[in-house]
Design a protein around this motif. Structure first.
Motif, PDB file in Angstrom:
ATOM      1  N   ALA A  10       0.841  -1.196   0.000  1.00 25.60           N
ATOM      2  CA  ALA A  10       0.000   0.000   0.000  1.00 25.60           C
ATOM      3  C   ALA A  10       0.873   1.243   0.000  1.00 25.60           C
ATOM      4  N   ASP A  11       0.259   2.381  -0.276  1.00 28.66           N
ATOM      5  CA  ASP A  11       0.982   3.652  -0.207  1.00 28.66           C
ATOM      6  C   ASP A  11       1.555   3.838   1.192  1.00 28.66           C
ATOM      7  N   GLY A  12       2.796   4.300   1.243  1.00 26.40           N
ATOM      8  CA  GLY A  12       3.434   4.533   2.534  1.00 26.40           C
ATOM      9  C   GLY A  12       4.166   3.333   3.081  1.00 26.40           C
ATOM     10  N   ILE A  13       4.069   2.176   2.402  1.00 23.63           N
ATOM     11  CA  ILE A  13       4.767   0.963   2.835  1.00 23.63           C
ATOM     12  C   ILE A  13       5.870   0.643   1.825  1.00 23.63           C
ATOM     13  N   ALA A  14       7.050   0.333   2.327  1.00 20.21           N
ATOM     14  CA  ALA A  14       8.192  -0.017   1.475  1.00 20.21           C
ATOM     15  C   ALA A  14       8.756  -1.361   1.923  1.00 20.21           C
ATOM     16  N   ALA A  15       9.616  -1.932   1.095  1.00 20.28           N
ATOM     17  CA  ALA A  15      10.254  -3.209   1.440  1.00 20.28           C
ATOM     18  C   ALA A  15      11.661  -3.238   0.866  1.00 20.28           C
ATOM     19  N   VAL A  16      12.555  -3.889   1.595  1.00 22.05           N
ATOM     20  CA  VAL A  16      13.936  -4.035   1.151  1.00 22.05           C
ATOM     21  C   VAL A  16      14.350  -5.494   1.323  1.00 22.05           C
ATOM     22  N   THR A  17      15.031  -6.037   0.327  1.00 19.85           N
ATOM     23  CA  THR A  17      15.472  -7.434   0.388  1.00 19.85           C
ATOM     24  C   THR A  17      16.587  -7.594   1.407  1.00 19.85           C
ATOM     25  N   VAL A  18      16.445  -8.585   2.280  1.00 25.90           N
ATOM     26  CA  VAL A  18      17.455  -8.828   3.314  1.00 25.90           C
ATOM     27  C   VAL A  18      18.050 -10.233   3.231  1.00 25.90           C
ATOM     28  N   HIS A  19      17.502 -11.077   2.338  1.00 31.19           N
ATOM     29  CA  HIS A  19      18.031 -12.448   2.206  1.00 31.19           C
ATOM     30  C   HIS A  19      17.690 -12.962   0.814  1.00 31.19           C
ATOM     31  N   ARG A  20      18.666 -13.639   0.188  1.00 33.70           N
ATOM     32  CA  ARG A  20      18.460 -14.211  -1.147  1.00 33.70           C
ATOM     33  C   ARG A  20      18.774 -15.699  -1.134  1.00 33.70           C
ATOM     34  N   ASP A  21      17.936 -16.460  -1.806  1.00 32.18           N
ATOM     35  CA  ASP A  21      18.075 -17.913  -1.854  1.00 32.18           C
ATOM     36  C   ASP A  21      17.482 -18.375  -3.187  1.00 32.18           C
ATOM     37  N   ARG A  22      17.073 -19.623  -3.274  1.00 33.60           N
ATOM     38  CA  ARG A  22      16.431 -20.123  -4.489  1.00 33.60           C
ATOM     39  C   ARG A  22      15.319 -21.084  -4.089  1.00 33.60           C
ATOM     40  N   PHE A  23      14.442 -21.374  -5.049  1.00 37.76           N
ATOM     41  CA  PHE A  23      13.356 -22.312  -4.804  1.00 37.76           C
ATOM     42  C   PHE A  23      13.752 -23.706  -5.275  1.00 37.76           C
ATOM     43  N   VAL A  24      13.197 -24.708  -4.578  1.00 39.41           N
ATOM     44  CA  VAL A  24      13.403 -26.110  -4.941  1.00 39.41           C
ATOM     45  C   VAL A  24      12.054 -26.815  -4.926  1.00 39.41           C
ATOM     46  N   LEU A  25      12.069 -28.086  -5.288  1.00 37.55           N
ATOM     47  CA  LEU A  25      10.848 -28.890  -5.270  1.00 37.55           C
ATOM     48  C   LEU A  25      10.783 -29.738  -3.999  1.00 37.55           C
ATOM     49  N   ALA A  26       9.597 -29.791  -3.415  1.00 33.56           N
ATOM     50  CA  ALA A  26       9.318 -30.749  -2.347  1.00 33.56           C
ATOM     51  C   ALA A  26       8.435 -31.830  -2.960  1.00 33.56           C
ATOM     52  N   LEU A  27       8.922 -33.083  -2.905  1.00 29.16           N
ATOM     53  CA  LEU A  27       8.228 -34.197  -3.559  1.00 29.16           C
ATOM     54  C   LEU A  27       7.891 -35.276  -2.540  1.00 29.16           C
ATOM     55  N   PRO A  28       6.780 -36.010  -2.761  1.00 30.71           N
ATOM     56  CA  PRO A  28       6.523 -37.176  -1.909  1.00 30.71           C
ATOM     57  C   PRO A  28       7.630 -38.208  -2.136  1.00 30.71           C
ATOM     58  N   ALA A  29       8.046 -38.876  -1.101  1.00 28.77           N
ATOM     59  CA  ALA A  29       9.153 -39.832  -1.215  1.00 28.77           C
ATOM     60  C   ALA A  29       8.843 -40.967  -2.190  1.00 28.77           C
TER      61      ALA A  29
END
Length: 292
Positions: free
Chosen positions: A157-176
């Motif tokens: 919303a207006d008046g709200i900001a965000a800054v990145t503090v951590h970077r990673d990547r996505f992976v898959l979670a699969l049934p065994a």
């Protein structure tokens, strides 16, 4: 009606300590007649005699002894009040309400920022609570939260900001027991065409996998938290796209993690906050969290 002022109290305490008007006047940096006038005013305003005075000696009266004990307590309270005001002005005293999504804790971001800030600012009370990501903007706007760890993208919303503090990547979670789990290789997005996806709160990575695999994803439930997402995967029949941090710290029976082939899909944690924050303690926390 005129009342006793702080200058009267300081003058009284100084004379009570020195029991000598000239030395007390020197300590206060005023002329002895001015000090005498202050004491006389104090006695008149209080309606008691504070000192017994002769040409050779100064002694506290019974009323002076009684008043001295309370005056010292009052001055001590005022000194501590001044100290606390300065601490609050510097952001070292106050309260900060912090919201977070679970992956901020899994990644260690929450521990580093909140734990480190608490150690550096013991006078600030930092309260934390896990919050649904779709409520963050509203909670920041109405003051329920002062800062929140979220996963972009997130409408702000207006008046709200965000800054990145951590970077990673996505992976898959699969049934065994999923055939894809038997492979040690990276899973190509196209191989997921026939899978049903459990959707975490941050659904954009799931649709990015489908875009890369050139298929429309078959969507299952939206259970909310990452722990609930993994629980659904563990029951079989569905897969999920989750932050890599889960693979490093959450081992759930029936769930295996596999990398996604191709360019990594960025996984970020951002700190959301009010742009025009006025509270010094909150600004101190934001500065600490951004620097970390």
């Amino acid at each position: 009606m005129r009342q006793l002022e702080l200058r009267h109290i300081h003058a009284f305490v100084c004379v009570a300590r020195q029991l000598h008007f000239s030395r007390a006047a020197d300590e206060l940096g005023i002329a002895p007649p001015s000090l005498t006038k202050l004491i006389q005013e104090a006695e008149r305003l209080l309606g008691v005699r504070l000192f017994h005075r002769t040409k050779r000696s100064v002694a506290l009266s019974a009323a002076g002894h009684a008043y001295l004990a309370e005056a010292l307590v009052a001055l001590d309270h005022l000194a501590r009040g001044e100290e606390r005001a300065l601490l609050a002005e510097r952001g070292e005293l106050g309260r900060v309400e912090v919201g977070y999504v679970a992956s901020a804790a899994y990644a260690g971001v929450l521990q580093r920022s909140v734990g480190g800030f608490r150690a550096a600012h013991p006078g600030v009370d930092v309260s934390i609570r896990e919050v649904p990501m779709d409520t963050v903007a509203a909670m920041l706007g109405d003051g329920q939260l002062d800062a929140a760890y979220v996963r972009p993208p997130l409408p702000l919303a207006d008046g709200i900001a965000a800054v990145t503090v951590h970077r990673d990547r996505f992976v898959l979670a699969l049934p065994a027991d999923c055939p894809l789990a038997a492979s040690a290789e990276r899973i190509k997005p196209a191989q997921l065409r026939d899978q049903c996806f459990v959707l975490p709160e941050q659904e954009a990575p799931t649709f990015e996998v489908a875009r890369r695999g050139r298929f429309t994803p078959r969507l299952g439930p939206r259970p909310g938290t990452l722990a609930s997402v993994l629980a659904r995967v563990s029951l079989g029949g569905m897969v999920a796209v989750v932050p890599h941090t889960l693979a490093e710290c959450v081992a759930l029976p029936g769930v295996v993690y596999r990398d996604i082939a191709g360019k990594p899909i960025a996984s970020e944690i951002a700190l959301a906050y009010r742009k025009y924050e006025k509270a010094a303690a909150v600004n101190a926390f934001l500065a600490f969290a951004r620097a970390g």
